[in-house]
Design an enzyme around this catalytic site. Structure first.
Site, PDB file in Angstrom:
ATOM      1  N   SER A   8      67.921  -2.466  50.355  1.00  0.00           N
ATOM      2  CA  SER A   8      67.133  -1.982  51.488  1.00  0.00           C
ATOM      3  C   SER A   8      67.114  -3.076  52.547  1.00  0.00           C
ATOM      4  CB  SER A   8      65.706  -1.665  51.044  1.00  0.00           C
ATOM      5  OG  SER A   8      64.912  -1.373  52.167  1.00  0.00           O
ATOM      6  N   HIS A  33      70.374   1.218  52.181  1.00  0.00           N
ATOM      7  CA  HIS A  33      69.175   2.017  52.415  1.00  0.00           C
ATOM      8  C   HIS A  33      68.528   1.521  53.715  1.00  0.00           C
ATOM      9  CE1 HIS A  33      65.685   4.386  51.002  1.00  0.00           C
ATOM     10  NE2 HIS A  33      64.935   3.417  51.503  1.00  0.00           N
ATOM     11  N   ASP A  35      65.331   2.080  56.293  1.00  0.00           N
ATOM     12  CA  ASP A  35      63.990   2.656  56.465  1.00  0.00           C
ATOM     13  C   ASP A  35      63.679   2.851  57.942  1.00  0.00           C
ATOM     14  OD1 ASP A  35      62.990   2.701  53.724  1.00  0.00           O
ATOM     15  OD2 ASP A  35      63.121   0.515  53.817  1.00  0.00           O
ATOM     16  N   MET A  37      60.583   3.922  60.313  1.00  0.00           N
ATOM     17  CA  MET A  37      59.124   4.136  60.294  1.00  0.00           C
ATOM     18  C   MET A  37      58.614   4.247  61.723  1.00  0.00           C
ATOM     19  SD  MET A  37      58.021   1.139  57.651  1.00  0.00           S
ATOM     20  CE  MET A  37      59.018   0.661  56.242  1.00  0.00           C
ATOM     21  N   HIS A  66      66.061   6.736  55.205  1.00  0.00           N
ATOM     22  CA  HIS A  66      64.758   7.147  54.683  1.00  0.00           C
ATOM     23  C   HIS A  66      63.813   7.303  55.873  1.00  0.00           C
ATOM     24  CE1 HIS A  66      61.130   5.770  51.949  1.00  0.00           C
ATOM     25  NE2 HIS A  66      60.975   6.991  52.430  1.00  0.00           N
ATOM     26  N   MET A  68      60.510   7.788  57.443  1.00  0.00           N
ATOM     27  CA  MET A  68      59.058   7.741  57.193  1.00  0.00           C
ATOM     28  C   MET A  68      58.376   7.977  58.532  1.00  0.00           C
ATOM     29  SD  MET A  68      58.783   4.554  54.563  1.00  0.00           S
ATOM     30  CE  MET A  68      60.434   4.003  54.871  1.00  0.00           C
ATOM     31  N   MET A 137      59.091   7.880  45.387  1.00  0.00           N
ATOM     32  CA  MET A 137      58.510   6.611  45.834  1.00  0.00           C
ATOM     33  C   MET A 137      57.763   5.984  44.659  1.00  0.00           C
ATOM     34  SD  MET A 137      59.458   6.055  48.902  1.00  0.00           S
ATOM     35  CE  MET A 137      58.606   4.474  48.999  1.00  0.00           C
ATOM     36  N   GLY A 142      55.896   2.180  53.277  1.00  0.00           N
ATOM     37  CA  GLY A 142      55.534   1.453  54.494  1.00  0.00           C
ATOM     38  C   GLY A 142      55.894  -0.025  54.501  1.00  0.00           C
ATOM     39  N   PHE A 143      55.922  -0.633  53.327  1.00  0.00           N
ATOM     40  CA  PHE A 143      56.154  -2.077  53.270  1.00  0.00           C
ATOM     41  C   PHE A 143      57.039  -2.463  52.093  1.00  0.00           C
ATOM     42  CE2 PHE A 143      52.126  -1.263  55.315  1.00  0.00           C
ATOM     43  CZ  PHE A 143      52.210  -2.045  56.468  1.00  0.00           C
ATOM     44  N   GLY A 144      57.823  -3.495  52.305  1.00  0.00           N
ATOM     45  CA  GLY A 144      58.587  -4.071  51.208  1.00  0.00           C
ATOM     46  C   GLY A 144      57.688  -5.008  50.414  1.00  0.00           C
ATOM     47  N   GLY A 145      58.158  -5.428  49.267  1.00  0.00           N
ATOM     48  CA  GLY A 145      57.465  -6.457  48.500  1.00  0.00           C
ATOM     49  C   GLY A 145      56.222  -6.012  47.750  1.00  0.00           C
ATOM     50  N   ASP A 176      62.506   4.016  44.850  1.00  0.00           N
ATOM     51  CA  ASP A 176      62.341   3.078  45.964  1.00  0.00           C
ATOM     52  C   ASP A 176      60.957   2.450  45.902  1.00  0.00           C
ATOM     53  OD1 ASP A 176      62.490   1.770  48.398  1.00  0.00           O
ATOM     54  OD2 ASP A 176      62.379   3.583  49.621  1.00  0.00           O
ATOM     55  N   GLY A 177      60.954   1.117  45.761  1.00  0.00           N
ATOM     56  CA  GLY A 177      59.696   0.382  45.800  1.00  0.00           C
ATOM     57  C   GLY A 177      59.432  -0.415  44.539  1.00  0.00           C
ATOM     58  N   GLY A 178      59.386  -1.731  44.682  1.00  0.00           N
ATOM     59  CA  GLY A 178      59.058  -2.588  43.544  1.00  0.00           C
ATOM     60  C   GLY A 178      60.127  -2.649  42.470  1.00  0.00           C
ATOM     61  N   GLY A 198      64.788  -4.080  47.802  1.00  0.00           N
ATOM     62  CA  GLY A 198      64.688  -4.859  49.026  1.00  0.00           C
ATOM     63  C   GLY A 198      64.378  -6.309  48.745  1.00  0.00           C
ATOM     64  N   SER A 199      63.083  -6.607  48.534  1.00  0.00           N
ATOM     65  CA  SER A 199      62.676  -8.013  48.410  1.00  0.00           C
ATOM     66  C   SER A 199      63.271  -8.701  47.174  1.00  0.00           C
ATOM     67  CB  SER A 199      61.152  -8.114  48.394  1.00  0.00           C
ATOM     68  OG  SER A 199      60.616  -7.291  47.388  1.00  0.00           O
TER      69      SER A 199
HETATM   70  C1  DX5 Z   1      59.024   0.891  51.461  1.00  0.00           C
HETATM   71  C2  DX5 Z   1      60.485   1.152  51.745  1.00  0.00           C
HETATM   72  C3  DX5 Z   1      61.431   0.474  50.830  1.00  0.00           C
HETATM   73  C4  DX5 Z   1      61.337  -1.028  50.826  1.00  0.00           C
HETATM   74  C5  DX5 Z   1      61.427  -1.414  49.388  1.00  0.00           C
HETATM   75  O1  DX5 Z   1      58.255   1.857  52.039  1.00  0.00           O
HETATM   76  O2  DX5 Z   1      60.754   2.541  51.685  1.00  0.00           O
HETATM   77  O3  DX5 Z   1      62.773   0.899  51.038  1.00  0.00           O
HETATM   78  O4  DX5 Z   1      62.327  -1.695  51.555  1.00  0.00           O
HETATM   79  O5  DX5 Z   1      61.178  -2.761  49.272  1.00  0.00           O
HETATM   80  P1  DX5 Z   1      60.950  -3.484  47.873  1.00  0.00           P
HETATM   81  O6  DX5 Z   1      62.206  -3.301  47.072  1.00  0.00           O
HETATM   82  O7  DX5 Z   1      60.693  -4.896  48.271  1.00  0.00           O
HETATM   83  O8  DX5 Z   1      59.764  -2.836  47.223  1.00  0.00           O
HETATM   84 ZN    ZN Z   2      62.828   3.214  51.674  1.00  0.00          ZN
END
Ligand code: DX5
Ligand code: ZN
Length: 220
Positions: A8, A33, A35, A37, A66, A68, A137, A142-145, A176-178, A198-199
């Site tokens: 991501s 990927h 995002d 937003m 994606h 959002m 999800m 909304g946020f990475g990490g 997607d996420g964590g 992502g992170s």
């Molecule tokens: C969060 C995004 C993800 C994000 C995932 O809303 O949709 O794509 O980049 O980041 P990580 O892998 O750090 O959770």
């Molecule tokens: Zn995403």
């Protein structure tokens, strides 16, 4: 079906995006990927269709957008024209999920529906015969990490079971996420096929080591 890792770019270095994309590609990214937003549907802002167009210029890997955003219908055509292969629309963002999926497919792209952690699979069941992907999800969007929500493993399992109930349910399950070296195994065991990270990948100075680790863990 081969499992795929989708970095991501939300967690990439925005001032060195091309460098990071090339690095990810050389390290074995299967797709990217992206995002998008709007600061309304989710409390954050990120990329726009012009970034999709830029990504399309620097990589031959498939792109996974994606959305959002509120009123996703307005941005389906712009992102497909910008060169994405897949468009993912949130079930919670429109009254007309079926029409959105039809629009994406008519434009020649692959179509996916996204479900937030609190959205029941039953709400999107009627779409199963016409979608290419469903994105579960595993954090609030909304946020990475953020930390993986453990309750989502069961949801993926149920989705995989539902997929097997009909021959017309020919879609891939994306998460997607964590996603990291612990949570990815849980998702793979539950039936997921595409893993967004992502992170975990971009937040390390050993991107290649980490993507290889993820690939080894989900090898099928
Ligand atoms: C969060 C995004 C993800 C994000 C995932 O809303 O949709 O794509 O980049 O980041 P990580 O892998 O750090 O959770
Ligand atoms: Zn995403």
């Amino acid at each position: 079906m081969t499992n795929k890792i989708a970095p991501s770019i939300l967690s990439a270095d925005i001032m060195n995006l091309e460098r990071d994309v090339k690095m990810a590609e050389n390290a074995g990214a299967d797709l990217f990927h992206i995002d998008i937003m709007d600061g309304h549907f989710v409390p954050n802002m990120s990329f726009s269709p012009s970034v999709v167009e830029g990504m399309n210029r620097v990589t031959d890997k498939p792109l996974d957008v994606h959305l959002m955003i509120d009123n996703p219908e307005e941005y389906i055509k712009p992102v497909v024209e910008a060169g994405t292969d897949t468009v993912l629309v949130h079930a919670e963002s429109t009254h007309h999920t079926y029409r959105s999926i039809q629009m994406i497919k008519q434009l020649g792209a692959k179509a996916g529906i996204v479900v937030n952690p609190g959205t029941a699979l039953e709400n999107v069941k009627e779409l199963f015969p016409i979608i290419d992907q469903i994105l579960v999800m595993t954090v609030n969007p909304g946020f990475g990490g953020q930390e993986f929500l453990p309750g989502m493993t069961k949801k993926i399992q149920r989705l995989d079971q539902l997929r097997q109930t009909s021959a017309t349910n020919d879609f891939q399950i994306e998460v997607d996420g964590g996603i990291n070296d612990e949570t990815i195994t849980k998702c793979a065991d539950a039936g997921a096929d595409i893993f967004v990270a992502g992170s975990y990948l971009f937040g390390s100075d050993d991107f290649e080591g980490r993507i290889n680790k993820l690939k080894d863990l989900v090898e099928d």
